[in-house]
Scaffold this motif. Structure first.
Motif, short mmCIF file in Angstrom:
data_model
loop_
_atom_site.label_atom_id
_atom_site.label_comp_id
_atom_site.label_asym_id
_atom_site.label_seq_id
_atom_site.Cartn_x
_atom_site.Cartn_y
_atom_site.Cartn_z
N ASP A 64 20.66 22.03 15.95
CA ASP A 64 21.42 21.24 17.22
C ASP A 64 22.34 20.78 17.17
O ASP A 64 23.33 20.68 17.65
CB ASP A 64 20.81 19.99 17.11
N GLU A 65 23.37 20.50 15.33
CA GLU A 65 24.37 20.42 15.27
C GLU A 65 25.82 21.59 15.80
O GLU A 65 26.37 20.72 16.24
CB GLU A 65 24.94 19.81 13.88
N VAL A 66 25.01 22.30 15.58
CA VAL A 66 25.92 24.13 16.08
C VAL A 66 26.49 23.90 17.20
O VAL A 66 27.24 24.09 17.79
CB VAL A 66 25.46 25.28 15.53
N LEU A 67 24.63 23.82 18.20
CA LEU A 67 25.25 23.68 19.21
C LEU A 67 26.38 22.80 20.52
O LEU A 67 26.33 22.99 21.18
CB LEU A 67 23.24 23.24 20.44
N LYS A 68 25.78 21.19 19.19
CA LYS A 68 26.47 19.90 20.13
C LYS A 68 28.53 20.35 20.13
O LYS A 68 29.25 19.83 20.73
CB LYS A 68 26.49 19.02 19.70
N LYS A 69 28.20 21.34 19.87
CA LYS A 69 29.96 21.11 19.14
C LYS A 69 30.50 21.73 20.75
O LYS A 69 31.65 22.52 20.53
CB LYS A 69 30.03 22.66 18.02
N GLY A 70 29.69 22.71 21.55
CA GLY A 70 30.02 23.79 22.38
C GLY A 70 29.31 23.72 23.55
O GLY A 70 29.58 24.01 24.73
N ASN A 85 19.11 25.99 30.80
CA ASN A 85 20.56 26.61 31.30
C ASN A 85 21.80 25.62 30.83
O ASN A 85 21.33 24.27 31.11
CB ASN A 85 20.96 27.04 32.54
N SER A 86 22.86 25.55 30.55
CA SER A 86 23.82 25.40 29.66
C SER A 86 24.81 26.37 29.81
O SER A 86 25.05 27.28 30.31
CB SER A 86 23.56 24.30 28.82
N ALA A 87 25.83 25.81 28.91
CA ALA A 87 27.27 26.38 29.14
C ALA A 87 27.42 26.26 27.62
O ALA A 87 27.00 25.25 26.70
CB ALA A 87 28.32 25.56 30.00
N PHE A 88 27.64 27.17 26.58
CA PHE A 88 28.94 27.17 25.21
C PHE A 88 30.33 27.25 25.43
O PHE A 88 30.36 28.86 25.67
CB PHE A 88 27.75 27.67 24.26
N HIS A 89 30.78 26.87 25.54
CA HIS A 89 32.56 26.66 25.39
C HIS A 89 32.52 27.79 26.92
O HIS A 89 33.68 28.56 26.75
CB HIS A 89 33.10 27.61 24.80
N ALA A 90 32.49 27.18 28.22
CA ALA A 90 32.60 27.31 29.28
C ALA A 90 32.17 28.97 29.51
O ALA A 90 32.05 29.86 30.65
CB ALA A 90 33.86 27.64 29.60
N ILE A 91 30.73 29.21 28.58
CA ILE A 91 30.00 30.54 29.10
C ILE A 91 28.77 30.03 29.00
O ILE A 91 28.20 29.42 28.68
CB ILE A 91 29.94 31.25 27.88
N THR A 92 28.39 30.45 30.77
CA THR A 92 27.30 29.27 31.32
C THR A 92 26.10 30.85 30.08
O THR A 92 25.63 32.71 29.91
CB THR A 92 26.60 31.01 32.14
N ILE A 93 24.86 30.28 29.38
CA ILE A 93 23.98 30.38 28.54
C ILE A 93 22.18 29.73 28.78
O ILE A 93 22.26 29.09 29.94
CB ILE A 93 24.39 29.94 26.77
#
Length: 133
Positions: A64-70, A85-93
């Motif tokens: 969770d801590e890793v995911l919260k970074k982006g 669905n969400s995004a990680f540093h503007a990449i749709t995931i």
């Protein structure tokens, strides 16, 4: 991906908004055959997306801590068997929460963003340590 029209939509409907989309993720190589044998062919279309996605799997108490970074997603209450669905540093995931103990998630992204996502995730892991397998 299984696409099924809503019950309120008269058949046939071609409007994109009238389509329910469901992703089926399985290690079972016979899943397509099983679905086709057990469901009515009139109610859905099946599209294999396995070659269009990159999948990263994260495991450990600090996932969770890793995911919260982006990722802006509120991870509270997202436990085993859920996805979002969400995004990680503007990449749709798409994040699939596989297990709660140990915390394990699969992250799906379009293949063209796979390398960027991998580097973003590994950068987010640096302060916690990580092991790539």
């Amino acid at each position: 991906m299984i696409r099924r029209p809503p019950r309120s939509t008269p058949k046939p409907s071609s409007a994109a908004s009238d389509v329910y989309k469901r992703q089926v993720v399985s290690k079972n190589k016979e899943i397509e055959k099983s679905i086709l044998e057990n469901l009515s062919h009139d109610d859905f279309a099946l599209t294999d997306l396995s070659h269009s996605r990159t999948i990263l799997e994260l495991e450990g108490s600090l996932v969770d801590e890793v995911l919260k970074k982006g990722c802006p997603l509120n991870l509270d209450g997202l436990d085993e068997g859920k996805c979002s669905n969400s995004a990680f540093h503007a990449i749709t995931i798409t994040i699939d929460f596989i297990s709660s103990n140990p915390r394990k998630v699969r992250i799906f992204a379009l293949r063209s963003f796979g390398e960027s996502l991998y580097h973003s995730i590994t950068d987010a892991c640096l302060e916690f340590g990580y092991k790539a397998e």
